[in-house]
Design a protein around this motif. Sequence first.
Motif, PDB file in Angstrom:
ATOM      1  N   ARG A  11       0.882  -1.170   0.000  1.00  0.00           N
ATOM      2  CA  ARG A  11       0.000   0.000   0.000  1.00  0.00           C
ATOM      3  C   ARG A  11       0.912   1.210   0.000  1.00  0.00           C
ATOM      4  N   PHE A  12       1.008   1.893  -1.138  1.00  0.00           N
ATOM      5  CA  PHE A  12       2.013   2.933  -1.320  1.00  0.00           C
ATOM      6  C   PHE A  12       1.536   4.321  -0.904  1.00  0.00           C
ATOM      7  N   VAL A  18      -2.789   4.619   4.101  1.00  0.00           N
ATOM      8  CA  VAL A  18      -1.691   3.863   4.704  1.00  0.00           C
ATOM      9  C   VAL A  18      -1.870   3.796   6.216  1.00  0.00           C
ATOM     10  N   SER A  41       5.722   0.558   1.577  1.00  0.00           N
ATOM     11  CA  SER A  41       5.060   1.850   1.394  1.00  0.00           C
ATOM     12  C   SER A  41       6.133   2.919   1.286  1.00  0.00           C
ATOM     13  N   HIS A  91      -3.526  -2.091  -2.491  1.00  0.00           N
ATOM     14  CA  HIS A  91      -3.573  -0.829  -3.225  1.00  0.00           C
ATOM     15  C   HIS A  91      -4.336  -0.953  -4.539  1.00  0.00           C
TER      16      HIS A  91
END
Length: 344
Positions: A11-12, A18, A41, A91
Amino acid sequence: MPLKGKIIVLRFSAMGDVAMVASVLREFLVQNPETELVMVSRAAFKSFFDEIPNLTFHPIEPKTSHKGILGLYKLHNELRKYNPTAIADLHDNLRSRLLSTFFRLAGYKIERIDKGRTEKKALTQSKNKIFKPLKQTVERYADVFRILGFKLNLSHQLIKSLKKIPSTAKEFFTNKTVKKIGISPFAQHIYKVYPYDKMGKVIEQLDGLGYEIFIFGGGNIEKAIADGWKNQFKNVKNLIDKFTLREELDIIANLDIMLSMDSAGMHMASLMGVPVVSIWGPTHPYAGFLGYGQSLSDCIQIDHPNRPNSIYGNKPCMCGVHPCIELISSESVVNKIKERVENG
């Protein structure tokens, strides 16, 4: 049997999303202590995961070493060194899909979040709107792990995080008898921001009640706005650009309540177990982005048949001449905060 070993979690961005992942992973590892997680991340978000056991943080550098297809393949090779059992893509964007493809071709098990795009489109469309609460985003994150075979029951309760006040902020907490109110008045998209003149009235009334007020978030423009409030009202502290993210989280953990837009400030407070009074404009908590453990009754919003018309707040309000967020009175915000502070 559930998978063991290491799970790579992707999950960037964005910041609030986040932070929500961190709330889920904290509960996941309590319920699955034999599993290890590798969280991938942006480096700026590492502080969200610092104190979660059995979790390793691996930064993605999308503008430098992990830029483009070759950069993502390099990241894939870095992550393979952890000997993961599976990949949890929370994501589902172009980068995470391409990175997952590299792992899939190498024979790894991949599970990806179902974002419910069709349901969200139905919730926000102007004609034939289907107005109903959708699955919360944190539950969509949890579903990925459930599909992988893990047991995960989210409590949806605020978990108070006791943190030591940073040394450079101790002067703000000398008076233990005064209630501490955090305010996160900014957002990535301007359509989610409560008008600054109205927020100024909220701050004026809270200042008059004797609360100590802490302003969070934003860049240079927002810092200048917050400085204006600090100079105008005696009980206002502007924290913008003065503390690291880790220090901000520790300060938030020592607040009584947070006032926030539908933004990262809400999710940071949730992570620290602090209740949030939130203000909503063209977005709506029914889309699933209410802060983890927060109450729908603490959401301040206007009922209108055109709401919501945006999931992320990147579209202007369609409620008429005046955007719906402008129709929220400063008195209603102050009264809700007083109610929450007095009732604990």
